[in-house]
Enzyme design. Structure first.
Site, PDB file in Angstrom:
ATOM      1  CG  ASP A 206      87.447  89.570 119.209  1.00  0.00           C
ATOM      2  OD1 ASP A 206      86.897  90.153 118.257  1.00  0.00           O
ATOM      3  OD2 ASP A 206      87.301  88.353 119.419  1.00  0.00           O
TER       4      ASP A 206
ATOM      5  CD  GLU B  22      92.195  82.628 116.450  1.00  0.00           C
ATOM      6  OE1 GLU B  22      92.681  81.830 117.291  1.00  0.00           O
ATOM      7  OE2 GLU B  22      91.207  83.340 116.688  1.00  0.00           O
TER       8      GLU B  22
HETATM    9  C1  DGY Z   1      86.159  84.990 120.931  1.00  0.00           C
HETATM   10  O1  DGY Z   1      85.548  84.199 121.644  1.00  0.00           O
HETATM   11  O2  DGY Z   1      87.287  85.412 121.191  1.00  0.00           O
HETATM   12  C2  DGY Z   1      85.524  85.390 119.669  1.00  0.00           C
HETATM   13  O3  DGY Z   1      86.463  85.854 118.766  1.00  0.00           O
HETATM   14  C3  DGY Z   1      84.473  86.419 119.870  1.00  0.00           C
HETATM   15  O4  DGY Z   1      83.922  86.666 118.620  1.00  0.00           O
END
Ligand code: DGY
Length: 432
Positions: free
Chosen positions: A168, A400
């Site tokens: 991201d 995560e």
């Molecule tokens: C977030 O909200 O950061 C998600 O990973 C987007 O997919």
């Protein structure tokens, strides 16, 4: 069964909802496309019916044009921003009438996930019968990509949003964001109520994310318009590797099922063209790694990230090129004081070891790396990847993402009891 595996199974059981899994409580309360695939792999080791259900639910949200969205909003949770009323998938004429979703996608992992289910499943006949009921949907998804997103007709598909990459807020995108000047939007972040803000993207980064969506929404998520107007338009080696790997899996599965020669031929055509262009266009001899191409600004993004090594998993490089790639991996990411594999080049000034995709280790990318290294018989490096991954989770928990620096006493960040971390630890524990 080992304790770590028992714990992992418990996490997946807790994150199971009605027919699908959430990535983790609080931060991510819906179904995410690529999470769903990795989670199904973990589920397959102890509950194959849930693994099937996970994939069936995801594919049930497919649009009429073959598109599969990145988030399926199965419930009305308001603990996530931007939610269903922001994304407004119903703007697209072919969107699912049954589910609210986003209007963007995520890496196409579902094809190779089906092949993994077949490999892991004990009752081969039963699992193949299941695959037969869903495989055409995955094929249609690939058809969607080649038809709408391969704008130069070279076998390489674009992503139009950083969230489509899966990585991201990677520093890769900084150069693209510099070309944009989005408005300063007013909105209420939810992620930073669940996780410390220092581990998440900034407000200004979110302005950019929203701006791209605003443009797509203005044109009702029309692919041609997006290709024409999105300030973010990238050929991503991770995304394209997942597509190529999945093509390969679909070919193998259709051959097992039989009577699908036309589809197999089409897949082989896509495959040949994709692999050829991938090697020609996305490999940097200077950096000794695969890199991204920015279609909008017509230039390569000259940075090495964990995405650079994913072509190994898809069988893209020649043996010689694979050796160059692994040398780069070990020199830059594999130093003795680092766990494999940081998400961004640790020697680069943009590297941030604790911040989401700007540096930390991610377990799904490690799993992909492990499999890729194995396929090319880099046994020692594969073993190291597996051991580093298991050590991180054993020492710090099912987070995560993780700080790659070995000297840290605390290294787990982001969401906790994270589903794909649990799922792929189960996978790695079963690998010989
Ligand atoms: C977030 O909200 O950061 C998600 O990973 C987007 O997919």
């Amino acid at each position: 069964m080992n304790e770590l595996e028992k714990e992992a199974i418990k996490i997946l059981q807790n994150n199971w909802r009605d027919g699908f899994s959430i990535p983790c409580e609080g931060l991510y309360p819906f179904q995410w496309k690529w999470d769903s695939g990795f989670i199904a792999i973990g589920l397959a080791y102890f509950n194959i019916s849930k693994a099937k259900e996970e994939i069936t639910t995801l594919l049930d949200a497919q649009w009429e044009n073959g598109f599969i969205p990145h988030i399926i909003f199965h419930n009305e949770s308001d603990s996530y921003f931007p939610g269903p009323n922001y994304h407004h998938s119903d703007l697209h004429p072919k969107a699912s009438k049954k589910y609210k979703s986003t209007g963007m996608t995520q890496p196409p992992v579902t094809g190779f996930v089906l092949e993994e289910l077949y490999r892991i499943g004990k009752d081969k006949k039963d699992i193949l019968q299941y695959i037969e009921t869903v495989i055409d949907k995955v094929y249609d998804n690939h058809h969607y990509f080649y038809k709408n997103r391969d704008i130069l007709n070279e076998g390489l598909v674009y992503i139009y949003h950083n969230w489509e990459s899966g990585t991201d807020n990677s520093p890769l995108w900084d150069d693209i964001f510099k070309t944009m000047n989005p408005p300063k939007y007013t909105f209420e972040r939810r992620d930073t109520t669940h996780v410390d803000a220092s581990q998440r993207p900034t407000k200004r980064e979110y302005d950019h994310y929203l701006h791209i969506i605003e443009i797509a929404k203005k044109h009702r998520y029309n692919d041609q318009k997006i290709a024409e107007l999105s300030p973010f338009l990238v050929q991503d080696p991770l995304f394209n590797s997942m597509l190529i790997k999945s093509n390969q899996s679909l070919i193998a599965l259709y051959n097992l099922i039989g009577n699908n020669q036309e589809k197999v031929n089409q897949l082989k055509k896509w495959q040949e063209k994709s692999i050829h262009s991938f090697n020609k266009k996305l490999f940097s001899k200077k950096l000794g790694a695969y890199i991204h191409y920015d279609l909008r600004n017509k230039k390569h993004l000259e940075y090495i990230s964990s995405s650079s090594f994913t072509p190994l998993f898809a069988g893209i490089p020649s043996k010689e090129r694979a050796s160059v790639l692994v040398k780069t991996l070990m020199q830059k990411f594999g130093k003795k004081n680092l766990y494999l594999c940081a998400s961004f080049d640790p020697s680069n000034e943009r590297y941030e070891p604790k911040k989401y995709w700007r540096g930390p280790v991610w377990i799904n990318l490690n799993w992909i790396l492990y499999k890729g290294l194995k396929q090319y018989s880099f046994e020692n490096e594969a073993q190291r990847t597996k051991e580093d991954t298991i050590t991180l989770v054993k020492k710090f928990g099912f987070y995560e993402y993780f700080d790659a620096r070995k000297e840290k006493d605390k290294a787990g960040y982001g969401g906790h009891n994270f589903s794909w971390t649990a799922a792929l630890i189960i996978g790695l524990l079963h690998e010989k």
